[in-house]
Design a protein around this motif. Structure first.
Motif, PDB file in Angstrom:
ATOM      1  N   TRP A  27      78.181 106.990 105.793  1.00 43.49           N
ATOM      2  CA  TRP A  27      78.206 106.832 107.290  1.00 43.49           C
ATOM      3  C   TRP A  27      79.156 107.853 107.932  1.00 43.49           C
ATOM      4  N   GLU A  28      80.193 108.036 107.351  1.00 44.08           N
ATOM      5  CA  GLU A  28      81.255 109.235 107.806  1.00 44.08           C
ATOM      6  C   GLU A  28      80.626 110.544 107.724  1.00 44.08           C
ATOM      7  N   GLU A  29      79.819 110.874 106.937  1.00 40.57           N
ATOM      8  CA  GLU A  29      79.046 112.006 106.981  1.00 40.57           C
ATOM      9  C   GLU A  29      77.981 112.013 108.108  1.00 40.57           C
ATOM     10  N   VAL A  30      77.412 110.995 108.268  1.00 48.25           N
ATOM     11  CA  VAL A  30      76.706 110.857 109.283  1.00 48.25           C
ATOM     12  C   VAL A  30      77.331 111.369 110.665  1.00 48.25           C
ATOM     13  N   VAL A  31      78.565 110.527 111.040  1.00 49.93           N
ATOM     14  CA  VAL A  31      79.306 110.935 112.161  1.00 49.93           C
ATOM     15  C   VAL A  31      79.743 112.319 112.267  1.00 49.93           C
ATOM     16  N   LYS A  32      80.088 113.013 111.050  1.00 51.37           N
ATOM     17  CA  LYS A  32      80.487 114.368 111.050  1.00 51.37           C
ATOM     18  C   LYS A  32      79.416 115.194 111.653  1.00 51.37           C
ATOM     19  N   ARG A  33      78.233 115.070 110.949  1.00 54.33           N
ATOM     20  CA  ARG A  33      77.057 115.682 111.328  1.00 54.33           C
ATOM     21  C   ARG A  33      76.858 115.616 113.045  1.00 54.33           C
ATOM     22  N   CYS A  34      76.947 114.351 113.434  1.00 51.38           N
ATOM     23  CA  CYS A  34      76.779 114.282 114.953  1.00 51.38           C
ATOM     24  C   CYS A  34      77.798 114.944 115.779  1.00 51.38           C
ATOM     25  N   VAL A  35      79.073 114.930 115.402  1.00 56.17           N
ATOM     26  CA  VAL A  35      80.190 115.770 116.058  1.00 56.17           C
ATOM     27  C   VAL A  35      79.819 117.140 116.139  1.00 56.17           C
ATOM     28  N   ALA A  36      79.539 117.817 114.819  1.00 56.45           N
ATOM     29  CA  ALA A  36      79.236 119.075 114.739  1.00 56.45           C
ATOM     30  C   ALA A  36      77.979 119.545 115.711  1.00 56.45           C
ATOM     31  N   PHE A  37      77.138 118.817 115.476  1.00 59.98           N
ATOM     32  CA  PHE A  37      75.667 118.991 116.471  1.00 59.98           C
ATOM     33  C   PHE A  37      76.162 119.105 117.957  1.00 59.98           C
ATOM     34  N   TYR A  38      76.974 117.838 118.245  1.00 57.22           N
ATOM     35  CA  TYR A  38      77.309 117.917 119.795  1.00 57.22           C
ATOM     36  C   TYR A  38      78.340 119.035 120.228  1.00 57.22           C
TER      37      TYR A  38
ATOM     38  N   GLN B  44      62.945 118.561 113.891  1.00 60.19           N
ATOM     39  CA  GLN B  44      63.682 119.847 113.737  1.00 60.19           C
ATOM     40  C   GLN B  44      64.592 120.458 114.617  1.00 60.19           C
ATOM     41  N   LEU B  45      64.520 119.692 115.885  1.00 59.03           N
ATOM     42  CA  LEU B  45      65.317 119.756 117.007  1.00 59.03           C
ATOM     43  C   LEU B  45      66.292 118.986 117.291  1.00 59.03           C
ATOM     44  N   GLU B  46      66.382 117.878 116.263  1.00 54.34           N
ATOM     45  CA  GLU B  46      67.289 116.618 116.491  1.00 54.34           C
ATOM     46  C   GLU B  46      68.376 116.904 115.281  1.00 54.34           C
ATOM     47  N   ILE B  47      69.336 115.889 115.003  1.00 53.17           N
ATOM     48  CA  ILE B  47      70.317 116.037 113.838  1.00 53.17           C
ATOM     49  C   ILE B  47      69.675 115.622 112.861  1.00 53.17           C
ATOM     50  N   ASP B  48      69.612 116.496 111.688  1.00 53.20           N
ATOM     51  CA  ASP B  48      68.951 116.098 110.249  1.00 53.20           C
ATOM     52  C   ASP B  48      69.908 115.151 109.638  1.00 53.20           C
ATOM     53  N   LEU B  49      69.776 114.226 109.530  1.00 54.00           N
ATOM     54  CA  LEU B  49      70.675 113.028 108.744  1.00 54.00           C
ATOM     55  C   LEU B  49      70.157 112.718 107.263  1.00 54.00           C
ATOM     56  N   ARG B  50      68.900 113.147 106.822  1.00 50.98           N
ATOM     57  CA  ARG B  50      68.668 113.218 105.567  1.00 50.98           C
ATOM     58  C   ARG B  50      69.636 113.574 104.480  1.00 50.98           C
ATOM     59  N   GLY B  51      69.856 112.580 103.382  1.00 51.89           N
ATOM     60  CA  GLY B  51      70.797 113.094 102.338  1.00 51.89           C
ATOM     61  C   GLY B  51      72.265 112.994 102.553  1.00 51.89           C
ATOM     62  N   ALA B  52      72.559 112.374 103.714  1.00 50.73           N
ATOM     63  CA  ALA B  52      73.893 112.068 104.212  1.00 50.73           C
ATOM     64  C   ALA B  52      74.148 111.086 102.832  1.00 50.73           C
ATOM     65  N   LYS B  53      75.508 111.030 102.499  1.00 44.05           N
ATOM     66  CA  LYS B  53      75.900 110.338 101.349  1.00 44.05           C
ATOM     67  C   LYS B  53      76.807 109.239 102.097  1.00 44.05           C
TER      68      LYS B  53
END
Length: 545
Positions: A109-120, A98-107
């Protein structure tokens, strides 16, 4: 004579008064449809609670005639079940994600990277980036990722992004360099994936630990962070009707933390099987009302999704690859031998048919037929039919997660092939041998909701009710069996069946209130039901809206 008669009369009145005085009880819960799950699967209307335990079940009328109650609680005709138990989860891990990036449901790899950028961008003071939940099987092409974009976007901060099952991860080159991993590094029970002679950043099984256990990159958590994780996980569990969980594999740091803090949820904690924990804890189990540390968890192999599960023959979708063992065979035997001479239970993670066979045969070497050690196989995901009888002979308990079957069904046959898929997620075959299945979710790999477990076990379908006939439908459980799997059978698998798992006299007043009848209502309605209330020791710990 008159004085003697009056004295006798007074004594008689006093004794009669004592006889007629009703005992006190703290609470009466009434006007409910209570599934006790006792040996006759009895359903009652009310139950009395004193000092956190059930003192009697029955009708409100009878209980009021027998006890004086401090408080009477009308449950308004709702359905009551023993508190749900998750027989295999990662409790503190649920709080951590809950304190990390939630990558579940990412459709993608590009979406995974976007979530990482937004989190950081929101957490630029963080010295490391961690996330979990991606699954390449949900992406176009279903290919594992490479770390090129992570290297460009995060050149000087370590990044560790775990796959949904935790058995694979993608890391950036910065993390690899800081840990000293390179193309020449060899990892027993794991792999650093290479393409064109270069590391891609993809790590499988034990290679993930090389990064995650690096204290320079990821220092040990302090008690305040662990407390935040515990509180967060506990709230989530209570909202799902869970009153007990099994935390499947904790470190010595986590064990000492749990011993020293207060928590309401009951935790059956499996110590990770390693030399440090064996040396430190093997002598004497630790047991309180809310914490039980009396078992070890060993890893035989990895996961099917990341092709780390150890198979008897090659993967159908990867030639010349059979997965691998995470623990060397000689170390597996050493741990089995040492635990067979101790009061501790052994629970082994086994996914592939080779890992299951190896572990069952190792168990049979040190256990006697008909024993009551209650050693377990965690997951028992692919079991060759010729090995099923070993579960029965040596009383090995299968601890399985029905939502894994419905999560994996879209791609599992591609890994195993048509001839071997019928050996997978074979809960009916296992139950027919053992007469008991401990059911869990493996959260945070899957959702923590035990009603999803119940639904998947009975229907073998996903949240949309697909496939129409169910995935390998002959392996489905009955409703009664599924309910036992998340209550009394899960308690039995932890040696706690005399304390919880049913609503009977002398057991903890741990229960959940729902507005659905698990034994009769529409199954999709059950899957989507919300918890009205969760109680531990007769006290509400969650009240639904």
């Amino acid at each position: 004579m008159k004085k003697s008669f009056l004295a006798s009369l007074a004594l008689c009145i006093i004794l009669t008064g004592f006889t007629l005085r009703k005992p006190d009880a703290d609470m009466l819960f009434f006007n409910a449809k209570v599934y006790t799950l006792n040996s006759s699967f009895e359903r009652v209307e009310a139950f009395a609670v004193k000092d956190g335990k059930i003192v009697q079940t029955g009708t409100a009328e009878d209980l009021k005639a027998k006890f004086n109650f401090g408080k009477e609680i009308d449950l308004k005709g709702k359905y009551v079940y023993p508190g749900f138990i998750d027989a295999h989860s990662h409790f503190l891990g649920l709080g951590a994600v809950q304190l990390e990036i939630d990558l579940r449901g990412a459709k993608s790899w590009e979406e995974v990277v976007k979530r990482c950028v937004a989190f950081y961008q929101k957490n630029k003071t963080m010295k490391a980036i961690k996330g979990r939940g991606w699954d390449q099987n949900e992406w176009p092409g279903k290919q594992f990722p490479v770390n090129t974009e992570l290297n460009r976007l995060f050149p000087d901060v370590p990044v560790l992004l775990k796959r949904v099952d935790g058995h694979a991860a993608i890391v950036n080159d910065y993390a690899l360099r800081k840990t000293g991993l390179n193309t020449l590094t060899k990892i027993d029970g794991g792999a650093l994936v290479k393409e064109n002679g270069k590391l891609t950043g993809l790590l499988i099984d034990n290679a993930v630990d090389e990064i995650e256990n690096n204290k320079q990159l990821f220092p040990d958590k302090q008690d305040d962070q662990l407390m935040q994780e515990l509180d967060t996980a506990q709230k989530i569990c209570f909202s799902k009707g869970l009153t007990s969980v099994c935390d499947a594999g904790i470190s010595s740091l986590q064990a000492e933390f749990l011993k020293n803090v207060q928590h309401d949820i009951r935790i059956y904690a499996m110590l990770s099987a390693n030399e440090e924990n064996m040396s430190r804890y093997l002598g004497q189990p630790y047991k309180t009302a809310t914490l039980n540390i009396s078992s070890f968890k060993m890893y035989a192999d990895g996961s099917l999704g990341s092709r780390g599960a150890c198979l008897l023959s090659e993967y159908t979708d990867q030639k010349n690859h059979q997965g691998f063992l995470l623990t060397p065979i000689d170390k597996i035997e050493e741990y089995v031998m040492r635990l067979s001479q101790s009061p501790f239970q052994l629970n082994t993670h086994c996914i592939g048919d080779s890992a299951n066979r190896l572990t069952l045969k190792m168990y049979s070497k040190y256990l006697s037929p008909g024993n009551n050690s209650r050693w377990r196989i965690e997951h028992a995901q692919v079991v060759n039919e010729s090995d099923l009888e070993l579960f029965r002979i040596y009383n090995v308990i299968p601890s399985v997660q029905p939502t894994h079957a419905t999560s994996d069904m879209a791609w599992a046959e591609k890994r195993l092939g048509k001839s071997r898929i019928t050996d997978a997620y074979a809960y009916r075959k296992l139950l027919d041998r053992t007469r008991i299945l401990a059911l869990g979710t493996d959260f945070p790999v899957e959702d923590a909701n035990p009603l999803h477990t119940f639904y998947a076990a009975v229907t073998r379908k996903d949240a949309e009710g697909k496939p129409a006939g169910g995935f390998l439908p002959s392996e489905a459980l009955t409703r009664e069996e599924a309910l036992k799997g998340i209550t009394i059978w899960a308690a039995f698998a932890a040696f706690e069946e005399t304390e919880k798992g049913t609503l009977e006299t002398g057991k903890y007043a741990d229960f959940v209130v729902l507005d659905v009848d698990l034994l009769n209502d529409d199954l999709l309605q059950i899957r989507n039901a919300r918890v009205i209330g969760t109680y531990i020791n007769g006290k509400v710990v969650y009240q639904g809206k």
